[in-house]
Every structure is written in structure tokens, then in C-alpha cells.
Design a protein around this motif. Sequence first.
Motif, PDB file in Angstrom:
ATOM      1  N   ASP A 150       0.797  -1.242   0.000  1.00  0.00           N
ATOM      2  CA  ASP A 150       0.000   0.000   0.000  1.00  0.00           C
ATOM      3  C   ASP A 150       0.824   1.282   0.000  1.00  0.00           C
ATOM      4  O   ASP A 150       0.268   2.361   0.187  1.00  0.00           O
ATOM      5  N   THR A 166       2.283  -0.444  -7.092  1.00  0.00           N
ATOM      6  CA  THR A 166       1.487  -0.655  -8.299  1.00  0.00           C
ATOM      7  C   THR A 166       1.138   0.678  -8.947  1.00  0.00           C
ATOM      8  O   THR A 166       1.239   0.838 -10.157  1.00  0.00           O
ATOM      9  N   SER A 167       0.756   1.634  -8.127  1.00  0.00           N
ATOM     10  CA  SER A 167       0.394   2.949  -8.663  1.00  0.00           C
ATOM     11  C   SER A 167       1.572   3.561  -9.388  1.00  0.00           C
ATOM     12  O   SER A 167       1.425   4.148 -10.465  1.00  0.00           O
TER      13      SER A 167
HETATM   14  P1  GDP Z   1       1.075  -1.234  -3.398  1.00  0.00           P
HETATM   15  O1  GDP Z   1       0.416  -2.165  -2.486  1.00  0.00           O
HETATM   16  O2  GDP Z   1       2.420  -0.811  -2.880  1.00  0.00           O
HETATM   17  O3  GDP Z   1       1.147  -1.693  -4.818  1.00  0.00           O
HETATM   18  O4  GDP Z   1       0.234   0.083  -3.375  1.00  0.00           O
HETATM   19  P2  GDP Z   1      -0.845   0.613  -4.408  1.00  0.00           P
HETATM   20  O5  GDP Z   1      -0.169   1.097  -5.612  1.00  0.00           O
HETATM   21  O6  GDP Z   1      -1.887  -0.421  -4.552  1.00  0.00           O
HETATM   22  O7  GDP Z   1      -1.385   1.852  -3.648  1.00  0.00           O
HETATM   23  C1  GDP Z   1      -2.041   1.761  -2.416  1.00  0.00           C
HETATM   24  C2  GDP Z   1      -2.979   2.920  -2.255  1.00  0.00           C
HETATM   25  O8  GDP Z   1      -2.244   4.122  -2.202  1.00  0.00           O
HETATM   26  C3  GDP Z   1      -3.944   3.035  -3.422  1.00  0.00           C
HETATM   27  O9  GDP Z   1      -5.207   3.326  -2.894  1.00  0.00           O
HETATM   28  C4  GDP Z   1      -3.419   4.239  -4.199  1.00  0.00           C
HETATM   29  O10 GDP Z   1      -4.459   4.954  -4.796  1.00  0.00           O
HETATM   30  C5  GDP Z   1      -2.762   5.066  -3.124  1.00  0.00           C
HETATM   31  N1  GDP Z   1      -1.657   5.855  -3.656  1.00  0.00           N
HETATM   32  C6  GDP Z   1      -0.606   5.401  -4.337  1.00  0.00           C
HETATM   33  N2  GDP Z   1       0.216   6.418  -4.649  1.00  0.00           N
HETATM   34  C7  GDP Z   1      -0.339   7.536  -4.168  1.00  0.00           C
HETATM   35  C8  GDP Z   1       0.044   8.910  -4.166  1.00  0.00           C
HETATM   36  O11 GDP Z   1       1.071   9.308  -4.680  1.00  0.00           O
HETATM   37  N3  GDP Z   1      -0.779   9.762  -3.537  1.00  0.00           N
HETATM   38  C9  GDP Z   1      -1.915   9.345  -2.948  1.00  0.00           C
HETATM   39  N4  GDP Z   1      -2.673  10.251  -2.353  1.00  0.00           N
HETATM   40  N5  GDP Z   1      -2.304   8.097  -2.918  1.00  0.00           N
HETATM   41  C10 GDP Z   1      -1.535   7.179  -3.523  1.00  0.00           C
END
Ligand code: GDP
Length: 715
Positions: free
Chosen positions: A223, A227-228
Motif C-alpha cells: 500500500d 502498483t500505482s
Molecule cells: P502497493 O500495495 O504498494 O502496490 O500500493 P498501491 O499502488 O496499490 O497503492 C495503495 C494505495 O495508495 C492506493 O489506494 C493508491 O491509490 C494510493 N496511492 C498510491 N500512490 C499515491 C500517491 O502518490 N498519492 C496518494 N494520495 N495516494 C496514492
Amino acid sequence: PPPLGAPPPRPEGPRPPRSSAGPAPASAIPTRPEGAGPMRSGPPQGNRPRTNAGDDDEAPRVARRPGVPGKATPSAPRPGGGENAGRARLTVTNALEDASERMRSEASWRRRMRRMTGHRVTEQKEKIMRVVTIPETITIADLANRMSERAVDIIRMLMKQGQMHKITDVIDADTAQLIAEELGHTVTRVAESDVEEGLFDAPDAEDSLQPRAPVVTIMGHVDHGKTSLLDALRKTNVVSGEAGGITQHIGAYQVVSPLGGKITFIDTPGHAAFTAMRARGAKVTDIVVLVVAANDSVMPQTVEAINHAKAAKVPMIVAINKIDLPDARPERVKTDLLQYEVQVESLGGDVLEIELSAKTGQNLDKLLEAIQLQAEVLELKANPDRLAEGTVIEAKLDRGRGPVATVLIQRGTLRTGDIVVAGAEWGRVRALVSDKGEQLSEAGPSTPVEVLGFNGTPEAGDRVAVVENEARAREITDYRAHQKREKQAARLGAGRGTLADMMSQLKAGAGKKEFPLIVKGDVQGSVEAIVGALAKLGNDEVGARVILSGVGGITESDVGLAETSGAVIIGFNTRAHKEARAAAERAGIEIRYYNIIYDLVDDIKAAMSGLLTPELRETMLGNAEILEVFNITKVGKVAGCRVTEGRVERGAHVRLIRDSVVVHEGKLSTLKRFKDEVKEVQVGQECGMAFESYQDMRVGDVIECYRVEEIKRSL
Ligand code: GDP
């Protein structure tokens, strides 16, 4: 060494009589004792009719020529005579073409002889002595093949040694060597692992090296935005106008940095259980981007990622994500990282850090620039002009396209038509598909491509190499498949275990309880992650044992295996085939489906907890002293006691203590106060007690009474 049988029996044995028949029918003449004249229809094809005019054969033959078969045929009742009689029946025209007819007959005669003697005639050819390569084990058929000998002869030789073998049997190298040497061949022994020699890591000349794109893996806590970030970076690429448009998920993709260089990202899902994959990922990785959420700072998986990167000696770039959030505190991230010996540039260290937002896209270009700068420092190079080598990043069985492996090319150039091996699989590259879905004809270093054409699905993390030909590919994959089978067999057998295992289990107590599982998943990566996560479950009392894992749907054979091993089948993003479902229902095999690894692991954990022997806790109830022992007919001995402490309860556990030594442990069968059966007796009161199947109580013994509670344990 024991002499291995006589040389093949070909030179002597049955041949002489036959070969005497072989050369020409003429030689057969002397073998016929007498009366040969009238029935010598045998050698009509001999050239005697003309040259040996004076032969006594002449008369019958000439008589026959006009075509009076009736006369010749009955006079030739012996075997072979029929055939010759047939020839004799030929017309004059044929007879006149005597020469050609004779040629043909002799050839066919020889063919016939050869058929009858089982090709023995070929033995007359000079025997070729070969240098025979013998691996650690070899089948008789294969050995025969390599020596150009007949397998039957080998079997015969073994038989003389008192060993009965089939042609498909495997013999060891020593036996094979004896046989080969006995037959006059020279032997070179090879270890099986030799086949892999030279497959990988042949050094390249310094001047053949050319710069290549860096390979980047993004790691970080769940989280925090891995992925983002990957998605955002991929989109930047689309915006930057690269041909192809939307990238597809193939496990890796390439983007162009603002400075113009290409960067390859490994796109593995960010999940705790993927640690195993990521650890492998670090091996193909040149640079790790560590994502840390600015509002969350350093978390356990962040530390794990740091350790992975350090272990692989891969430089790190810290991406402080989510700086768009109001509670973002990038400074805290930087100081927290110091604890783990990660000193970012702004704090005087050498680790590049970029504050960015995957959501708004802020500073993404800076990250790409930083990656390229870091790559330039690393001076990454590879030789593109050689047979390709790479690593499988992801592999799956595609319904339409067959096995599809995403391969990151690390050296050389992979082309369609190349023969590749990966793990225990090989294939001829049918097509190469880029991350943009384009068909490529070749892929150079640092390029991720989907490779179609494998005969089976390789495993993520398998190294890929191009080999010269199919034979080599087969040799390597056969060897690896063999090794894999042995490993699997060893794992299956591990349930029964070696003697040493059994000993250690005995020592450990009741032995380890096992929870057998069959894991099928959609992609190799998840299967591996699940197997890894399951392996970590359990303790020295229970453990999950994955007896089979693989990619694809759940098949009938999986169910069969589950039935014999008592395993539970787990389908991760995959389903059972219809027949398999029916079979499972019939056999009462449980198939569980999951799409989230955490759920799966939690469930298995809970199920395994059920296997844990419950903890037994004793609660002391009270003590009683035996004052008198009565012998009552039909009931047996009853102790008359006084409760000296606490209370005693019927059905409770008791220990009989004599001179501070426990002489018996068991349960109370009766608890009486006066004549009545009672539930419990309090301190100070007197009562009668009898034990279940124990009679030898004595005056003065102490009865300790306690209750046992079972407490469920969990992992
Ligand atoms: P992962 O588990 O590391 O792959 O994390 P994700 O990419 O699934 O992101 C987890 C959450 O963080 C998601 O709800 C995204 O929308 C949020 N998120 C990711 N990057 C950002 C960012 O730069 N800003 C904000 N506000 N939210 C983010």
C-alpha cells in the motif's frame, strides 16, 4: 571386473550353414545328397545353362524351358523349390534376358536370406569402434544406440551375468562401461551435470560489450504505492508517444526516460508473499526503487526490501511517495531510513531520493532521470551479438497461445526460430511479443519479451539460454526434468522420510503432523509465492507439505493424487475442470478456491492449527488421604478417605501418591459418601473412592485430584 559375457555370438553360431546357402544357389548343390538331378530346379538362375553346357542339369532345364511347368513343379517338392519353380515358369522372353533376371534373383535371394537370418549378414560389414559417451545412468536402448550395437546383444550379455533386463531398463554407468568395453568400444564417462556446462556465463570480450538499459525493480511496503507507481510510469511512456499505445501486462515493460535512455521495469505484484519472487527479481535487477509512503514511513516490508537490495548489492533509489497528501512527512522517511543504513543525498549520503506522487504524477520524470543517472554510473553493458541469455520473469499457460514466458534478455539477442531452454522446458521461438503487444523478430539485452513456442511452462526465475540445436536442448531439459522428478520424488518421499528424519522426529516426540496440499495457480509467480508462504507456516509440530504445485486448472490427476495422499486442493485464481470436479465429489476431496494469498494463508493456518495437539492444562482440585481400604465384592477395592485439601470430584483425574512417588494415574470410578454416589466431596469430609482399573491402594496413600482442560492452540 567380472567378464561380461562372450562377445556377440554373431561371428560363429548359426551363421555357417546359412551363409553357405547365402552366396549362391550353386553352392547349395553339394549339400544335396543324391537324386539331385531331377529335382534341381533350384539354380535355374545360375549361369550354367549357358556356360556349363555339359552339366547334367542341362537336360531337365532345357526340357522345362519350353514352358512345361507341370513337369518341373511336382519334381520340386522341397522348400525353395517352389520359388524356383515359379521362376522356371517364366516365359521364354524372360529366360532370354537371363543376365538381368539372374541379378535380380540373387539380390532378392540375399534379401530373403537376410530376412531369415535377422539381418545378420550386415555383420559382415566392418565393425566400427566408437567412442561412447556414458552418463551416470543410461537405458539399454540408448546405450545400444550410442554403440551402434543391437540392444538384444546387450541384454544377452547382461543375462549371462544373471541380470534380466528389458530394453527400456536403466543401467548404471559402470555396467554400461563394461559392456561397451567388452564390445570393443572406447568409453568416456560424463557426469550428468556436464550437459549444463558452457550454457551460461561464457565470458564476452571487452570490446564486444555495448551499453544496455538498466533493469529496475520497485519494492516497498504494501500500500505504499508500488502498483500505482508502476502504472503511472507506464502511462508516462504512452504520453511520451512511444508506438503501441497501452502497454499490456507481461511482467515487465520498458519506458523512455526524459534523458532519452530506455529503462526496463520489472512489474511484479507488490504483495508480502511475493518476497521470494522479488528476491529473485533482485538478481536480474540493476537498480531497486524503494517506495516509501511519506505518510507512513518505514514499515516491515520496507526493511525487507532494503535487506534484499543490500544482499544483492544492488544500488537503491528511494522514491518517497504520496507527497500530495497533507500528512506527508518526507523528512521523517529520510531520518527513519538512517536506522537501516540508508543515507539519502539530502542528508549527505549517496542514495538518490525523489519525492513524488504516483497519483498526481509529480516528479515522476525526476525519478526516471535519477534512474538513468544511476545507470550511467553503473556502466551497464552487454554483448548483443551472441546467443541470447535471460531470465524468465513470468510464465503462464495461455489457452490460445500455449505456454507463454516473459523473458528478460540479459545478454545476446533472441530471435524467432532460436532454440531456447528454460529450466526443464525447451522450445523453438515461434514469436516474440513486446510489452506493447507488437510482434518482434528479435530482442536485445535488457528487453522484456513474451516468448511463445515453449513446449511446457517454465518457472519464473528460470534462466533462459539459446542453444545450437534441438538435440542439445533435449539433452539439457531431459537432465533437468530428471532432476526435478527426483527432487519431487524426494519431497513426496519425505513424508515417509529417511531414517535420520524418523529418528529426529521420534526424538521430537510424537512426530510432526503434516498438512498435505496441492496448489494450482494461474501464474507461476503466485504459485511460487503461495508455496513459499505455506512453507513458512507451521512449527516443529505441524507443517504444510505441498506435494504438488503447478500452473493451470485442477485436473483429474490432481484429484487422484489428493485422494492417495489425503491432500487438500487449493486453486488460486484457477478452477477445476469438469471431470476433476466430478472426481473430487466422488472421492470427497476438498477443493478450495482463493484469489487473495492472505486469505489462503490464513485459512490454511487455521486449518493447521486444528492439527495442533491441544494444550492440556491441569487444574488442581484437592487432596485426600486414604484411611482404610475395604474389599467389597463385585466392586473391588474401595478406599475410605478424608479430603484434606480442596475437594474431589467424580470423574476427575487422580494420581495416587505413595511416599511422594506417583504410583498410579487414572480416573475415579466411584465417589461415595456413605452409601450414596455423590458429585463432589468437600474438604474435611470423608468418602469412599474407587479407581478405574486399579486396585492396589494402601492406607496412607495420598490421592491427588485434578481436572484436565484442553486448550486449543493456534499457530
Ligand atoms: P502497493 O500495495 O504498494 O502496490 O500500493 P498501491 O499502488 O496499490 O497503492 C495503495 C494505495 O495508495 C492506493 O489506494 C493508491 O491509490 C494510493 N496511492 C498510491 N500512490 C499515491 C500517491 O502518490 N498519492 C496518494 N494520495 N495516494 C496514492
